[in-house]
Design an enzyme around this catalytic site. Structure first.
Site, PDB file in Angstrom:
ATOM      1  N   GLU A  15     -11.925  80.219 -99.239  1.00  0.00           N
ATOM      2  CA  GLU A  15     -13.013  80.249-100.219  1.00  0.00           C
ATOM      3  C   GLU A  15     -12.462  79.868-101.584  1.00  0.00           C
ATOM      4  O   GLU A  15     -11.370  80.300-101.944  1.00  0.00           O
ATOM      5  CB  GLU A  15     -13.574  81.681-100.264  1.00  0.00           C
ATOM      6  CG  GLU A  15     -14.605  81.910-101.341  1.00  0.00           C
ATOM      7  CD  GLU A  15     -15.035  83.370-101.424  1.00  0.00           C
ATOM      8  OE1 GLU A  15     -15.689  83.864-100.490  1.00  0.00           O
ATOM      9  OE2 GLU A  15     -14.718  84.019-102.439  1.00  0.00           O
ATOM     10  N   TYR A  71     -21.299  86.648-126.059  1.00  0.00           N
ATOM     11  CA  TYR A  71     -21.623  87.043-127.436  1.00  0.00           C
ATOM     12  C   TYR A  71     -21.034  86.013-128.395  1.00  0.00           C
ATOM     13  O   TYR A  71     -19.828  85.753-128.385  1.00  0.00           O
ATOM     14  CB  TYR A  71     -21.088  88.443-127.715  1.00  0.00           C
ATOM     15  CG  TYR A  71     -21.782  89.465-126.847  1.00  0.00           C
ATOM     16  CD1 TYR A  71     -22.937  90.106-127.275  1.00  0.00           C
ATOM     17  CD2 TYR A  71     -21.318  89.742-125.550  1.00  0.00           C
ATOM     18  CE1 TYR A  71     -23.608  91.009-126.457  1.00  0.00           C
ATOM     19  CE2 TYR A  71     -21.982  90.640-124.724  1.00  0.00           C
ATOM     20  CZ  TYR A  71     -23.124  91.269-125.186  1.00  0.00           C
ATOM     21  OH  TYR A  71     -23.786  92.146-124.366  1.00  0.00           O
ATOM     22  N   GLY A  78     -25.817  89.096-103.975  1.00  0.00           N
ATOM     23  CA  GLY A  78     -25.168  89.035-105.286  1.00  0.00           C
ATOM     24  C   GLY A  78     -24.997  90.432-105.832  1.00  0.00           C
ATOM     25  O   GLY A  78     -25.690  91.370-105.414  1.00  0.00           O
ATOM     26  N   ALA A 123     -30.383  90.188 -99.229  1.00  0.00           N
ATOM     27  CA  ALA A 123     -29.936  88.961 -98.559  1.00  0.00           C
ATOM     28  C   ALA A 123     -30.844  88.600 -97.384  1.00  0.00           C
ATOM     29  O   ALA A 123     -31.063  87.418 -97.099  1.00  0.00           O
ATOM     30  CB  ALA A 123     -28.490  89.130 -98.095  1.00  0.00           C
ATOM     31  N   HIS A 129     -20.552  98.678 -97.622  1.00  0.00           N
ATOM     32  CA  HIS A 129     -20.946  98.165 -98.943  1.00  0.00           C
ATOM     33  C   HIS A 129     -21.068  99.357 -99.885  1.00  0.00           C
ATOM     34  O   HIS A 129     -21.533 100.431 -99.486  1.00  0.00           O
ATOM     35  CB  HIS A 129     -22.285  97.420 -98.841  1.00  0.00           C
ATOM     36  CG  HIS A 129     -22.728  96.844-100.144  1.00  0.00           C
ATOM     37  ND1 HIS A 129     -23.729  97.389-100.900  1.00  0.00           N
ATOM     38  CD2 HIS A 129     -22.267  95.764-100.841  1.00  0.00           C
ATOM     39  CE1 HIS A 129     -23.883  96.667-102.008  1.00  0.00           C
ATOM     40  NE2 HIS A 129     -23.008  95.675-101.990  1.00  0.00           N
ATOM     41  N   LYS A 172     -30.106  91.513 -90.712  1.00  0.00           N
ATOM     42  CA  LYS A 172     -29.873  90.146 -91.212  1.00  0.00           C
ATOM     43  C   LYS A 172     -29.655  89.182 -90.048  1.00  0.00           C
ATOM     44  O   LYS A 172     -30.140  88.057 -90.049  1.00  0.00           O
ATOM     45  CB  LYS A 172     -28.651  90.113 -92.151  1.00  0.00           C
ATOM     46  CG  LYS A 172     -28.865  90.797 -93.492  1.00  0.00           C
ATOM     47  CD  LYS A 172     -27.766  90.473 -94.513  1.00  0.00           C
ATOM     48  CE  LYS A 172     -26.532  91.295 -94.365  1.00  0.00           C
ATOM     49  NZ  LYS A 172     -25.583  91.179 -95.500  1.00  0.00           N
ATOM     50  N   GLN A 176     -16.084  91.175 -96.028  1.00  0.00           N
ATOM     51  CA  GLN A 176     -15.416  91.460 -97.302  1.00  0.00           C
ATOM     52  C   GLN A 176     -13.926  91.623 -97.024  1.00  0.00           C
ATOM     53  O   GLN A 176     -13.539  91.937 -95.881  1.00  0.00           O
ATOM     54  CB  GLN A 176     -15.998  92.768 -97.876  1.00  0.00           C
ATOM     55  CG  GLN A 176     -15.511  93.140 -99.249  1.00  0.00           C
ATOM     56  CD  GLN A 176     -15.721  92.020-100.250  1.00  0.00           C
ATOM     57  OE1 GLN A 176     -14.912  91.082-100.298  1.00  0.00           O
ATOM     58  NE2 GLN A 176     -16.790  92.090-101.013  1.00  0.00           N
TER      59      GLN A 176
HETATM   60  P1  FAD Z   1     -27.419  92.825 -98.742  1.00  0.00           P
HETATM   61  O1  FAD Z   1     -27.166  92.447 -97.351  1.00  0.00           O
HETATM   62  O2  FAD Z   1     -28.774  92.570 -99.306  1.00  0.00           O
HETATM   63  O3  FAD Z   1     -27.043  94.365 -98.896  1.00  0.00           O
HETATM   64  C1  FAD Z   1     -26.932  94.970-100.169  1.00  0.00           C
HETATM   65  C2  FAD Z   1     -27.039  96.487-100.022  1.00  0.00           C
HETATM   66  O4  FAD Z   1     -28.358  96.861 -99.720  1.00  0.00           O
HETATM   67  C3  FAD Z   1     -26.187  97.072 -98.898  1.00  0.00           C
HETATM   68  O5  FAD Z   1     -25.746  98.337 -99.317  1.00  0.00           O
HETATM   69  C4  FAD Z   1     -27.160  97.190 -97.739  1.00  0.00           C
HETATM   70  O6  FAD Z   1     -26.790  98.229 -96.841  1.00  0.00           O
HETATM   71  C5  FAD Z   1     -28.456  97.506 -98.451  1.00  0.00           C
HETATM   72  N1  FAD Z   1     -29.655  96.948 -97.852  1.00  0.00           N
HETATM   73  C6  FAD Z   1     -29.797  95.784 -97.198  1.00  0.00           C
HETATM   74  N2  FAD Z   1     -31.095  95.594 -96.884  1.00  0.00           N
HETATM   75  C7  FAD Z   1     -31.786  96.643 -97.373  1.00  0.00           C
HETATM   76  C8  FAD Z   1     -33.169  97.033 -97.377  1.00  0.00           C
HETATM   77  N3  FAD Z   1     -34.104  96.278 -96.816  1.00  0.00           N
HETATM   78  N4  FAD Z   1     -33.495  98.194 -97.984  1.00  0.00           N
HETATM   79  C9  FAD Z   1     -32.569  98.992 -98.567  1.00  0.00           C
HETATM   80  N5  FAD Z   1     -31.247  98.683 -98.570  1.00  0.00           N
HETATM   81  C10 FAD Z   1     -30.866  97.524 -97.989  1.00  0.00           C
HETATM   82  N6  FAD Z   1     -21.171  87.680-104.725  1.00  0.00           N
HETATM   83  C11 FAD Z   1     -21.475  86.693-105.605  1.00  0.00           C
HETATM   84  O7  FAD Z   1     -22.028  86.981-106.675  1.00  0.00           O
HETATM   85  N7  FAD Z   1     -21.156  85.385-105.326  1.00  0.00           N
HETATM   86  C12 FAD Z   1     -20.565  85.010-104.172  1.00  0.00           C
HETATM   87  O8  FAD Z   1     -20.310  83.819-103.958  1.00  0.00           O
HETATM   88  C13 FAD Z   1     -20.238  86.039-103.227  1.00  0.00           C
HETATM   89  N8  FAD Z   1     -19.642  85.736-102.043  1.00  0.00           N
HETATM   90  C14 FAD Z   1     -19.392  86.722-101.121  1.00  0.00           C
HETATM   91  C15 FAD Z   1     -18.846  86.386 -99.881  1.00  0.00           C
HETATM   92  C16 FAD Z   1     -18.586  87.387 -98.939  1.00  0.00           C
HETATM   93  C17 FAD Z   1     -18.007  87.007 -97.609  1.00  0.00           C
HETATM   94  C18 FAD Z   1     -18.853  88.740 -99.243  1.00  0.00           C
HETATM   95  C19 FAD Z   1     -18.543  89.824 -98.266  1.00  0.00           C
HETATM   96  C20 FAD Z   1     -19.410  89.084-100.476  1.00  0.00           C
HETATM   97  C21 FAD Z   1     -19.694  88.079-101.419  1.00  0.00           C
HETATM   98  N9  FAD Z   1     -20.278  88.382-102.655  1.00  0.00           N
HETATM   99  C22 FAD Z   1     -20.569  87.381-103.550  1.00  0.00           C
HETATM  100  C23 FAD Z   1     -20.572  89.774-103.014  1.00  0.00           C
HETATM  101  C24 FAD Z   1     -21.995  90.222-102.623  1.00  0.00           C
HETATM  102  O9  FAD Z   1     -22.947  89.463-103.316  1.00  0.00           O
HETATM  103  C25 FAD Z   1     -22.122  91.691-102.966  1.00  0.00           C
HETATM  104  O10 FAD Z   1     -21.290  92.458-102.154  1.00  0.00           O
HETATM  105  C26 FAD Z   1     -23.538  92.245-103.013  1.00  0.00           C
HETATM  106  O11 FAD Z   1     -23.490  93.489-103.699  1.00  0.00           O
HETATM  107  C27 FAD Z   1     -24.182  92.479-101.669  1.00  0.00           C
HETATM  108  O12 FAD Z   1     -24.518  91.306-101.071  1.00  0.00           O
HETATM  109  P2  FAD Z   1     -25.074  91.267 -99.547  1.00  0.00           P
HETATM  110  O13 FAD Z   1     -25.442  89.879 -99.293  1.00  0.00           O
HETATM  111  O14 FAD Z   1     -24.131  91.951 -98.663  1.00  0.00           O
HETATM  112  O15 FAD Z   1     -26.403  92.155 -99.770  1.00  0.00           O
END
Ligand code: FAD
Length: 317
Positions: free
Chosen positions: A19, A58, A125, A144, A183, A199, A210
């Site tokens: 990456e 800023y 994000g 996501a 997470h 998902k 992660q």
């Molecule tokens: P989700 O899958 O939406 O989950 C987020 C949280 O919400 C989790 O705690 C989950 O259990 C919970 N959740 C999911 N669905 C629901 C629902 N329906 N109701 C209530 N809770 C729910 N960040 C960046 O900014 N840019 C990047 O390029 C980037 N690349 C990454 C690549 C990888 C391989 C990984 C592992 C992470 C990356 N991240 C990146 C970080 C990521 O954006 C963060 O970890 C973010 O906080 C969670 O993203 P997610 O897609 O896992 O979220």
């Protein structure tokens, strides 16, 4: 070609991927190539390019600070297109909910389709820097899974304004994030896994994890995922420690545990050059063990300089 097709084609031979983070705006694409070039001899079938969300800056004016919002590292999709063109490799943009409306996401997906990008990683994000909780953009997605659904819909010709007859439908392969150590916001690992399954059920084709330093966590995560019916490939993502400060930063940002032996080695290292070497040696062992376990690919978080990833890949692939 899709990530899933690369994995199938490999027929069990472990793949190497990595990456990269777009450079800060104003940089030259050649600086980025300088870090990618040394890794191409290991034939990565795909390279991920992260997306950074907007942040506050800023600016001083007449002794006062003016707050502006900006993206410091734009250009993800453009970088992907340039990598595909230059190296004939699949480049994978990370697509975020945070900071984007659904319409902006749709336009981004259309760009990806025109540019011949076959894979996307769909992510929520993180919260904006300085903010405690994730807040979606007005008219943007909250999780996501919503992004996965939007991408899947577009694969079916369903756009936000309605259905479109498409001769050349996109057929994006979708990756999503998984967390062997949970997470940070999830109430439990089981609950987080349940969300991961949602998902995948919504259409994600594979999972990238992660970073983690304790392989047992990945092994248990894969086992637990399989038990609840997640059958897609789960690619481990790892990062070699490179500086002493990682001992504080990585657990704080990524919510992970580090093995005591690694902590001790880093603490007693005489300087950061020695830490970098410790990180390389640890990652070599970690990678070999992951491959022995049956990981289909080892994905490396390069975060800039690639000399350490090259040193690891030379020993492992
Ligand atoms: P989700 O899958 O939406 O989950 C987020 C949280 O919400 C989790 O705690 C989950 O259990 C919970 N959740 C999911 N669905 C629901 C629902 N329906 N109701 C209530 N809770 C729910 N960040 C960046 O900014 N840019 C990047 O390029 C980037 N690349 C990454 C690549 C990888 C391989 C990984 C592992 C992470 C990356 N991240 C990146 C970080 C990521 O954006 C963060 O970890 C973010 O906080 C969670 O993203 P997610 O897609 O896992 O979220």
């Amino acid at each position: 070609m899709k990530v899933t097709e690369h994995l199938e084609k490999a027929e069990g031979k472990p793949l190497f991927s990595f990456e990269i983070v777009p450079p800060k705006k104003g940089s030259n694409i050649n600086d980025l190539y300088a870090n990618v070039d040394p890794l191409m001899e290991f034939n990565p079938p795909f390279i991920d390019v992260t997306t950074s969300r907007e942040e506050y800056v800023y600016i001083e004016k007449d002794g006062l600070f003016d707050r502006k919002i900006t993206r410091m590292r734009p250009g993800t999709v453009g970088i992907c297109a340039s990598l595909q063109y230059k190296y004939n490799v699949d480049a994978i943009p990370h697509v975020l909910c945070g900071g984007f409306t659904k319409e902006e996401t749709e336009y981004l997906l259309v760009d990806c389709h025109y540019l011949g990008i076959d894979n996307l990683v769909a992510l929520r994000g993180d919260p904006m820097k300085g903010e405690k909780y994730f807040v979606p953009a007005e008219g943007g997605h909250s999780f996501a899974i919503d992004l996965v659904k939007q991408i899947r819909n577009m694969n079916e010709g369903q756009f936000l304004h309605g259905n479109v007859e498409m001769k050349h439908k996109p057929d994006f392969c979708i990756g999503v994030a998984g967390y062997p150590e949970k997470h940070i916001e999830a109430p439990s690992l089981d609950e987080d896994l349940r969300r991961l399954k949602e998902k995948v059920d919504a259409g994600a084709d594979y999972v990238v994890t992660q970073m983690f330093f304790d392989n047992q966590r990945y092994f248990r995560f894969v086992e637990a995922a399989r038990e609840i019916g997640i059958t897609v490939p789960i690619i481990p993502g790892i990062k070699p420690v490179a500086v002493k400060r990682h001992l504080q930063i990585l657990p704080q940002v990524f919510w992970l545990d580090m093995p005591s032996s690694l902590i001790k080695d880093i603490e007693t290292a005489k300087d950061n050059k020695a830490v970098r070497q410790i990180g390389v040696e640890f990652a070599i062992q970690q990678s070999k063990e992951l491959i022995e376990f049956g990981a289909p690919c080892v994905h490396y978080y390069s975060m800039g300089k690639s000399d350490n990833i090259k040193a690891i890949a030379s020993e492992v692939f």
